[in-house]
Write an enzyme that holds these catalytic residues in place. Structure first.
Site, mmCIF file in Angstrom:
data_model
loop_
_atom_site.group_PDB
_atom_site.id
_atom_site.type_symbol
_atom_site.label_atom_id
_atom_site.label_comp_id
_atom_site.label_asym_id
_atom_site.label_seq_id
_atom_site.Cartn_x
_atom_site.Cartn_y
_atom_site.Cartn_z
ATOM 1 N N TYR A 139 0.688 -1.159 -0.092
ATOM 2 C CA TYR A 139 0.168 -0.124 -0.232
ATOM 3 C C TYR A 139 0.561 1.652 -0.078
ATOM 4 C CZ TYR A 139 -3.685 -2.707 1.415
ATOM 5 O OH TYR A 139 -4.342 -4.285 1.551
ATOM 6 N N THR A 140 2.394 1.540 0.651
ATOM 7 C CA THR A 140 2.972 2.521 0.922
ATOM 8 C C THR A 140 3.466 2.489 -0.028
ATOM 9 O OG1 THR A 140 4.307 1.237 2.304
ATOM 10 C CG2 THR A 140 2.861 2.422 3.172
#
Length: 749
Positions: free
Chosen positions: A127-128
């Site tokens: 996600y990051t």
């Protein structure tokens, strides 16, 4: 060692278990120390951190580029350089991206990278997104300039740098922690400007001491605005030995009667601090606090509000207790253990760290200059060949068009080298038309000047130092900032004692003749009218407060401490003192006293001896009490007398034969226990036979009146009327008027 490896006919090597385990554990230990847990003094990085930074640079994730998924970086790191778990690599990467963990983050992240309350609450790497921060340039900007030593990766298919060519002593910038085998490291972060100033001073004064360097490096600089309260002397010792500790304290201010905490120590969770305070409130150990709130938001990252019970609460004293009992104040271990330029781990002092790094930096700059010099010499060599081609351009074109092996012909015809001939042949036709003698000669002149300058620097240690110094100053200007953690001198924090937690309410403590004790609220109680058990009567009564203990003296001179707030009510007969203290059987009680810790008392025996003592010295947590008064043979304890001051106060000592002596209180010693000094001279034989003894010893000041009772008669005298009885301590004193030879008691009004 006699055990050796044996090879048998079946081709299997056999070794003793002891030998195998020793070697395996030693190999593992060295691996953990050198290749996992400890940073290198050159670039200040552990291997996993170095590999993350290098992999990101190879992916083109520089500060000027766009963010890319963190999973892409982690995949490259574990696939090419670091064959370990992806979670371990990602957690190391997250730490480098958290501005509350790193003073100067190396990774610029997008997405959820954790919070100060829960640093491990970061999102998964899928996600990051991330890229290198601008600060990472100090590690990478010179990497492609021949500055780094290279080693094969784990499978030998790629090369990776042994250490990055750091332009600043990064090992002290962000610090690090690590646990190896048999050793650990705990390096605190520091301010760029302070470290650079120290490096420059060390360049100019190589014999500078650690104390000299500490004029620039004041102390650690954490990524928080909390105060560093470690004394300067302790910080100096820490930098001299490489070991020690630092202490951080939260910053707070008063706002509309509330206490507002605006900065917490490094790696301290605000939620945990509130939990710790709330736990004390629930346990009723913090009655002076009524409410807690967390008002932290985006605008105010840290704002913890503590509401005192009333405006009369001493907020500084309250915070002093919270500093001692919660994470509002924290200690940090310091252990400057790292791998030196010799490849060995060692705990180093500040001078050694900076000296080794400057050696590393000068070597790096020297490699960079040599690399650049080689490029310049190669280019100048090629330019000479291009100049030949320009001057003979028609013939060069003819040779290239007509000859089967033009390179050999060019080399033979014009006496040029293989490299020069190759450069001529690599020129495109349109470039031949653009060649100009002036442009070639201008480039030759420029490169020649740069070559001369580099050769001068490489040939002079002083010039090399000057270049390193200029580059340090430029790096500090580009990446330095102001100190975040102020260095403040603060007093040692101290938690409240159980007595401090109690309310200060007036109370009267009553002790019966038989040793039954109880307490009544207030000071107005009529102690003479109280009822006692059959055969018992009033012994002593004192006025005190619920947060002040009482000390009871027995006939042997021992003192027993009881908490006044826990005594039974005056409505009953109380409880025996023997239930709270280990009083010897048959012992009688001769006095009782109470007051503040610094309250002074006159302690005396009727043998004529006494001293001044502080109430704090008489207290004991031991149920068996403590020895306070040493009683001479035939002597008895006199009731203790409170003293307001030793200045302009006088001791009045009076014997049963009417002899009275008045002398300054200051003439008596202040002791914690003992026999004391002579107040009034009484022959020891008369004391032993009870022929003469002190009836009373008291203290009088100007404005007070002494009343002497002898049967139904009494005599009142003010201080200035006692001149006749004044004398040196320990004298016999003077006799009172006729009729007062047998004194019963004395009082001070």
């Amino acid at each position: 060692m006699t055990n050796t490896i044996d090879t048998y006919q079946d081709g299997i090597e056999r070794v003793s278990l002891k030998q195998y385990t020793e070697k395996a554990y030693l190999d593992y230990s060295m691996y953990v120390i050198l290749d996992r847990a400890l940073p290198h003094v050159g670039d200040g990085l552990k291997p996993v951190q170095r590999r993350i930074i290098y992999a990101m640079s190879e992916l083109g994730l520089k500060a000027s580029s766009k963010h890319k998924k963190s999973a892409r970086t982690v995949g490259d790191v574990i696939g090419k350089f670091h064959p370990h778990g992806d979670s371990a690599v990602y957690e190391a990467m997250v730490l480098m991206a958290q501005p509350f963990s790193y003073r100067y983050p190396l990774v610029d992240g997008q997405g959820n990278w954790g919070s100060p309350d829960d640093p491990k609450s970061f999102a998964a790497m899928r996600y990051t997104e991330s890229k290198l921060s601008r600060f990472a340039e100090i590690l990478l900007s010179e990497l492609g300039q021949g500055t780094a030593s290279w080693q094969p990766n784990f499978d030998g298919t790629l090369d990776e740098p042994v250490a990055l060519p750091a332009r600043l002593p990064y090992v002290l910038m962000n610090g690090t922690t690590g646990i190896a085998v048999g050793m650990a490291t705990d390096i605190p972060p520091h301010n760029v400007n302070e470290i650079v100033d120290a490096c420059i001073h060390l360049l100019e004064q190589p014999k500078a001491t650690v104390a000299d360097l500490c004029q620039y490096v004041k102390g650690p600089d954490y990524p928080t605005d909390a105060e560093v309260i470690t004394p300067a002397a302790d910080l100096l010792k820490m930098y001299e030995t490489g070991r020690g500790s630092t202490k951080m304290r939260s910053v707070y201010h008063k706002e509309d009667g509330d206490i507002v905490v605006t900065a917490l120590p490094h790696q301290t969770s605000g939620a945990k601090v509130l939990e710790q305070i709330a736990a004390q409130m629930q346990a009723k150990k913090l009655p002076m606090v009524t409410d807690l709130r967390d008002e932290s938001d985006h605008e105010h990252p840290t704002r913890l509000v503590i509401t005192p019970r009333s405006n009369r609460i001493d907020t500084d004293q309250l915070m002093n207790h919270l500093f001692a009992s919660t994470d509002l104040e924290r200690n940090y271990r310091v252990n400057l253990n790292m791998i030196g330029i010799d490849g060995r781990p060692k705990v180093k002092n500040l001078h050694t760290i900076l000296s080794e790094w400057l050696t590393f930096r000068k070597d790096t700059v020297r490699k960079r200059l040599n690399h650049r010099l080689e490029k310049i010499l190669r280019r100048l060599h090629i330019l000479e060949g291009l100049l030949v081609a320009f001057l003979n351009i028609d013939e060069v074109i003819h040779i290239i068009r007509t000859e089967e092996k033009p390179k050999l012909v060019l080399m033979e015809r014009y006496g040029i080298s293989d490299t020069q001939a190759e450069a001529i042949l690599d020129l495109k036709l349109r470039q031949l038309a653009k060649l100009e003698e002036i442009a070639i000669r201008a480039e030759q002149d420029e490169l020649s000047r740069e070559r001369d300058m580099i050769e001068k620097i490489l040939g002079s240690e002083a010039r090399l130092k000057t270049l390193v110094k200029k580059e340090l100053i430029a790096a500090a200007a580009a990446y330095g900032d102001d100190r975040r953690s102020p260095l403040v001198a603060r007093a040692e924090s101290k938690a409240f004692s159980e007595e401090d937690m109690l309310s200060s309410d007036p109370v009267t403590v009553i002790l019966s003749d038989k040793g039954w004790i109880r307490a009544a609220k207030g000071h107005e109680i009529d102690v003479e009218g109280l009822s006692f058990k059959a055969g018992d009567k009033l012994g002593f009564a004192i006025k005190t407060k619920t947060n002040q203990p009482a000390v009871i003296l027995d006939a042997t001179g021992r003192g027993y401490t009881v908490a006044t707030h826990s005594l039974p009510s005056v409505r009953g007969h109380g409880e025996p003192l023997t239930g709270r203290c280990n009083v010897p059987s048959g012992s009688t009680f001769e006095g009782m006293l109470s007051g503040k810790e610094d309250q002074l008392f006159l302690m005396a025996t009727d043998a004529g001896y006494g001293f001044i003592g502080k109430f704090a010295d008489f207290q004991s947590k031991n149920k068996a009490g403590k020895a306070i008064l040493s009683i001479p043979k035939g002597g008895q304890i006199l009731p203790p007398v409170a003293i307001d001051s030793v200045v302009d106060h006088y001791v009045v000592a009076l014997s049963n034969e009417g002899r009275m002596l008045v002398f300054p209180v200051a003439d008596l010693p202040q002791l914690a226990k003992g026999k004391g000094n002579k107040l009034l001279s009484i022959p020891s034989a008369r004391v032993a036979n009870r022929d003469e003894y002190l009836v009373a010893a008291t203290v009088i000041a100007d404005g007070q009146r002494l009343i002497v009772h002898a049967g139904k008669r009494h005599l009142g005298m003010k201080l200035d009327e006692l001149e006749h009885y004044r004398g040196e301590r320990g004298r016999r004193g003077h006799k009172l008027p006729r009729g007062f030879q047998n004194v019963d008691k004395i009082e001070v009004e």
